[in-house]
Design a protein around this motif. Structure first.
Motif, PDB file in Angstrom:
ATOM      1  N   ASP A  72       0.837  -1.215   0.000  1.00 36.85           N
ATOM      2  CA  ASP A  72       0.000   0.000   0.000  1.00 36.85           C
ATOM      3  C   ASP A  72       0.862   1.253   0.000  1.00 36.85           C
ATOM      4  O   ASP A  72       0.586   2.223  -0.722  1.00 36.85           O
ATOM      5  CB  ASP A  72      -0.920  -0.003   1.223  1.00 36.85           C
ATOM      6  N   GLU A  84       1.005   4.004  -3.183  1.00 39.31           N
ATOM      7  CA  GLU A  84       0.696   5.428  -2.986  1.00 39.31           C
ATOM      8  C   GLU A  84       1.914   6.304  -3.280  1.00 39.31           C
ATOM      9  O   GLU A  84       1.784   7.379  -3.888  1.00 39.31           O
ATOM     10  CB  GLU A  84       0.200   5.633  -1.557  1.00 39.31           C
ATOM     11  N   TYR A 103      -5.146 -11.259  -0.340  1.00 36.01           N
ATOM     12  CA  TYR A 103      -5.479  -9.843  -0.539  1.00 36.01           C
ATOM     13  C   TYR A 103      -6.951  -9.521  -0.253  1.00 36.01           C
ATOM     14  O   TYR A 103      -7.418  -8.446  -0.609  1.00 36.01           O
ATOM     15  CB  TYR A 103      -5.148  -9.441  -1.976  1.00 36.01           C
ATOM     16  N   SER A 108      -8.565  -5.965   0.792  1.00 38.69           N
ATOM     17  CA  SER A 108      -7.485  -4.975   0.830  1.00 38.69           C
ATOM     18  C   SER A 108      -7.788  -3.790  -0.079  1.00 38.69           C
ATOM     19  O   SER A 108      -8.606  -3.870  -0.999  1.00 38.69           O
ATOM     20  CB  SER A 108      -6.171  -5.622   0.410  1.00 38.69           C
ATOM     21  N   LYS A 109      -7.083  -2.721   0.180  1.00 37.60           N
ATOM     22  CA  LYS A 109      -7.363  -1.444  -0.478  1.00 37.60           C
ATOM     23  C   LYS A 109      -7.093  -1.486  -1.983  1.00 37.60           C
ATOM     24  O   LYS A 109      -7.841  -0.926  -2.786  1.00 37.60           O
ATOM     25  CB  LYS A 109      -6.507  -0.373   0.196  1.00 37.60           C
ATOM     26  N   TYR A 110      -5.974  -2.129  -2.374  1.00 41.04           N
ATOM     27  CA  TYR A 110      -5.570  -2.115  -3.778  1.00 41.04           C
ATOM     28  C   TYR A 110      -5.439  -3.541  -4.314  1.00 41.04           C
ATOM     29  O   TYR A 110      -4.495  -3.857  -5.047  1.00 41.04           O
ATOM     30  CB  TYR A 110      -4.227  -1.398  -3.931  1.00 41.04           C
ATOM     31  N   SER A 111      -6.365  -4.406  -3.956  1.00 45.09           N
ATOM     32  CA  SER A 111      -6.236  -5.831  -4.272  1.00 45.09           C
ATOM     33  C   SER A 111      -6.055  -6.100  -5.768  1.00 45.09           C
ATOM     34  O   SER A 111      -5.397  -7.065  -6.149  1.00 45.09           O
ATOM     35  CB  SER A 111      -7.441  -6.609  -3.739  1.00 45.09           C
TER      36      SER A 111
END
Length: 536
Positions: free
Chosen positions: A260, A264, A349, A352-355
């Motif tokens: 993550d 970012e 994953y 999860s935020k960005y799977s």
């Protein structure tokens, strides 16, 4: 009597005793047939459940005594005619006794070597305390203490065994950063599922041989042998009479905070670095190195990650982490081992935020190589190249350098050199058209390399671009330091973090491809993708 109502319980009994579905089915069938044939007499029995259980015990007892693979089931009518109830009770006592013996043998196997040997000598070999003392070079008082402790442990462990949860083995991939041992340690150990699970159980806190053995339901002798090998290679450390794993093990979701952070950060810095490099691409190509005429996108795939690496090496906290080193091991290697628990992507994953992006960060390695001839290379085996580990080592550098001389000076290759050219054409590093050889990646002389790097340094220094990556190394270090067992030295944590900082390179490549700045490479372009060779 409704036999179907009892069939499930009978099969459960048989399966418990045989640990084999086929044998359990055979035993169940014999019991059910006997019950069916004698249904008239069975109807006279007051407690059907209790009597069926006694029949099951009787059948099992016959099998156990005779040690045969078939079931010698007595006629149920004869069994009903037994007037001596003590004979039925004897069968129950025999079953309980055999069950206790099996438990004792199992618990004895879990005990560590010294307890195990003393108990066997005393109870099975019928040796006196004095004889055991003399054979083992242990004072008689110590032998007595071991016997007392062993019996106490057996009593406690047998009480506990039924309350313990069954352990479900994990599967773990283990690799390393650095140079492996002479027998390919650590990788060679961890082809064994036993070694994988021993390391996993001993990771978070120190455990004894007995604790590992009982949890895995494996004899302590096997555990001791594995621990001896792992301790020799310094992959576990002994703390008193306990052991703890001394290398990194990732749980399925451990990588998510790092990924993550990289996703970012990449979205913040990737485009400015790319645009700066693209702005000086023509100037770089004009240096004239071999491979400067390849497709512009493919050239950017090579120069872009190399450029990010150069920027990292100018950042202060990265330079501080770079003081860490791969430690030497007694097995002859210089490495840091890393274990990763295997899990499918949907589990790893989940939520999860960005799977949808994580799999694009998969990378087999960011590899630097050098040959004695002062040749160096940089190459990344990533998701975009197909996640294939490309064997690209010192002999390859020497061979390709010889081909570069043939191209530069228009030398006619001999038969051996033609074979080399054909080999690297097949691998995708070279192309041949009209008998002319060309390179599908940049290969630079010392002067060309210095000139290219000077162009890059000058432009990025003017923009103070290194500040884009400032603090990243410290954040990676803190991520690992906060969740690493004390058995792993701080140097190893720093080395691990140093390796993870390089994920920013893969992250920037991923983001540029995702937004269309870097064209997705064709299959025929993947062989030499992200490869660069130069002479120092």
């Amino acid at each position: 009597m409704n036999l179907e109502a009892h069939a499930k319980k009978i099969f459960g009994f048989a399966l418990t005793k045989t640990n084999n579905v086929q044998d359990a089915e055979d035993l169940s069938q014999e019991i059910l047939i006997s019950l069916y044939n004698s249904s008239e007499k069975i109807n006279k029995v007051d407690n059907i459940d209790a009597y069926i259980y006694k029949i099951c015990l009787y059948t099992w007892s016959n099998y156990y005594r005779k040690q045969k693979k078939h079931w010698n089931n007595s006629n149920i009518n004869d069994l009903l005619d037994l007037s001596d109830r003590d004979e039925i009770n004897e069968l129950i006592e025999e079953e309980e006794r055999q069950s206790l013996i099996l438990s004792l043998r199992k618990e004895l196997a879990y005990m560590s070597k010294v307890y195990r040997e003393i108990l066997i000598k005393f109870y099975f070999e019928k040796k006196s305390i004095k004889e055991i003392s003399e054979e083992s070079y242990i004072p008689q008082g110590t032998v007595k203490w071991y016997l007392y402790e062993a019996k106490r442990k057996l009593r406690e462990d047998i009480k506990l065994i039924n309350s313990m949860e069954s352990y479900r083995p994990i599967r773990m991939s283990v690799g390393h950063c650095g140079s492996p041992g002479k027998n390919n340690e650590p990788n060679s150990y961890f082809s064994s599922l036993l070694y994988q699970n021993i390391a996993y159980i001993a990771y978070k806190e120190p455990v004894t041989v007995e604790e590992i053995s009982r949890r895995l339901e494996v004899g302590a002798a096997f555990v001791e042998e594995a621990l001896e090998n792992l301790e020799y290679s310094e992959l576990v450390k002994k703390i008193g009479n306990k052991y703890q794993t001394a290398f990194f093990i990732y749980e399925p979701k451990d990588s998510i905070p790092l990924l993550d952070m990289m996703i970012e950060k990449s979205e913040e810095v990737a485009l400015p670095i790319y645009e700066t490099l693209y702005g000086i691409l023509e100037k770089i190509k004009n240096v004239g190195f071999l491979g400067n005429g390849i497709d512009e996108d493919i050239l950017m795939w090579t120069l872009y990650p190399c450029c990010i690496q150069l920027l990292l090496e100018k950042v202060e906290d990265y330079k501080e982490l770079s003081k860490a080193y791969a430690p030497e091991h007694r097995d002859g290697g210089k490495y840091i081992a890393n274990g990763s628990i295997q899990a499918s992507e949907d589990i790893r994953y989940q939520g999860s935020k960005y799977s949808e992006i994580y799999s694009r960060y998969l990378c087999e390695g960011l590899k630097t190589r050098e040959a004695d001839s002062n040749l160096h290379s940089y190459q990344i085996d990533s998701y975009f190249e197909g996640l294939k580990w490309r064997e690209f080592n010192a002999p390859d550098l020497d061979k390709l350098w010889r081909i570069s001389e043939i191209v530069r000076y228009d030398i006619k290759p001999n038969e051996f050199e033609k074979i080399i050219i054909a080999e690297y054409v097949q691998l995708g590093y070279l192309s041949v058209k009209n008998e002319k050889v060309s390179f599908n990646f940049p290969i630079m002389t010392k002067e060309e390399k210095e000139q290219v790097f000077r162009i890059i340094d000058t432009e990025f220094e003017r923009l103070n671009a290194k500040e884009l990556l400032n603090g990243l190394a410290t954040r990676c270090y803190k991520l690992w330091k906060g969740r690493t067992p004390s058995t792993i030295p701080d140097n190893d944590v720093r080395y691990r973090a140093l390796s993870d900082v390089s994920n920013i390179i893969v992250g920037c490549m991923e983001y540029m491809e995702r937004i269309g700045k870097l064209r997705t490479p064709k299959d025929e372009e993947k062989g030499a993708l992200t490869t660069i060779v130069w002479k120092e």
